[in-house]
Write a protein that holds these residues in place. Structure first.
Motif, mmCIF file in Angstrom:
data_model
loop_
_atom_site.group_PDB
_atom_site.id
_atom_site.type_symbol
_atom_site.label_atom_id
_atom_site.label_comp_id
_atom_site.label_asym_id
_atom_site.label_seq_id
_atom_site.Cartn_x
_atom_site.Cartn_y
_atom_site.Cartn_z
ATOM 1 N N ALA A 151 -7.133 0.903 3.134
ATOM 2 C CA ALA A 151 -6.619 -0.332 2.403
ATOM 3 C C ALA A 151 -5.790 -1.321 3.161
ATOM 4 O O ALA A 151 -6.004 -2.291 2.906
ATOM 5 C CB ALA A 151 -5.585 0.410 1.061
ATOM 6 N N ASP A 170 -7.531 6.815 3.506
ATOM 7 C CA ASP A 170 -7.658 5.849 2.371
ATOM 8 C C ASP A 170 -6.451 4.717 2.513
ATOM 9 O O ASP A 170 -6.649 3.450 2.256
ATOM 10 C CB ASP A 170 -7.570 6.293 0.725
ATOM 11 C CG ASP A 170 -8.719 7.291 0.677
ATOM 12 O OD1 ASP A 170 -9.697 6.978 1.109
ATOM 13 O OD2 ASP A 170 -8.579 8.254 -0.240
ATOM 14 N N CYS A 204 0.937 -1.069 0.050
ATOM 15 C CA CYS A 204 0.142 0.141 -0.058
ATOM 16 C C CYS A 204 1.092 1.235 0.027
ATOM 17 O O CYS A 204 0.313 2.390 0.083
ATOM 18 C CB CYS A 204 -0.942 -0.077 1.272
ATOM 19 S SG CYS A 204 -2.100 -1.258 1.176
#
Length: 151
Positions: free
Chosen positions: A54, A50, A19
């Motif tokens: 994730a 975000d 990520c």
């Protein structure tokens, strides 16, 4: 506890890195009668909601499959924060020369805490520069070390 945090870190690290983040810390703590498993992540430029989402979506199924915790717990992913605690040797190395707050278990030289420039770290002992003075504090004296935030 350390086995839970170590296994969680092992499971989470590849997801966190995929990520675009780094794994700062993992903690498993009991607060107000409930258990919490927390991942703290970091990223150049800052961690967004975000990023947290994730990582959470990627790690949650791995935790379900590995099932390292027999009891109920709440899983959280968040930024390490601007005032992040420094716990590991690599944390101290990354912030050498930065301003930090050191809190003591009991007063040292009449103070419960001190703010200074991180000038050294050796096996838990922390050296701070305050003005022109440098002082080393033993790890047995130190409750925690955090990055200092100035407003």
């Amino acid at each position: 506890m350390s086995k839970i945090t170590e296994l969680t870190a092992e499971l989470a690290r590849p997801v966190v890195e995929a990520c675009g983040c780094t794994l700062w810390d993992v903690e498993y703590v009991k607060e107000a009668g409930s258990w919490y498993l927390r991942l703290y992540i970091d990223k150049v430029g800052g961690v967004s909601i975000d990023d947290c989402e994730a990582v959470s979506r990627g790690v949650d199924p791995l935790l379900d499959e590995a099932d390292p915790i027999p009891d109920a717990y709440t899983f959280e992913v968040s930024s390490a924060g601007a005032d992040r605690p420094l716990k590991k040797p690599e944390h101290f190395a990354a912030f050498m020369g930065a301003e930090v707050d050191v809190k003591f278990y009991k007063a040292v030289n009449g103070q419960k805490s001190v703010t200074g420039i991180l000038a050294g770290y050796d096996d838990g002992a922390v050296t701070l520069q305050v003005g022109s003075d440098e002082t080393t504090y033993d790890k047995q004296e130190i409750a925690f070390v955090r990055l200092h935030i100035s407003f």
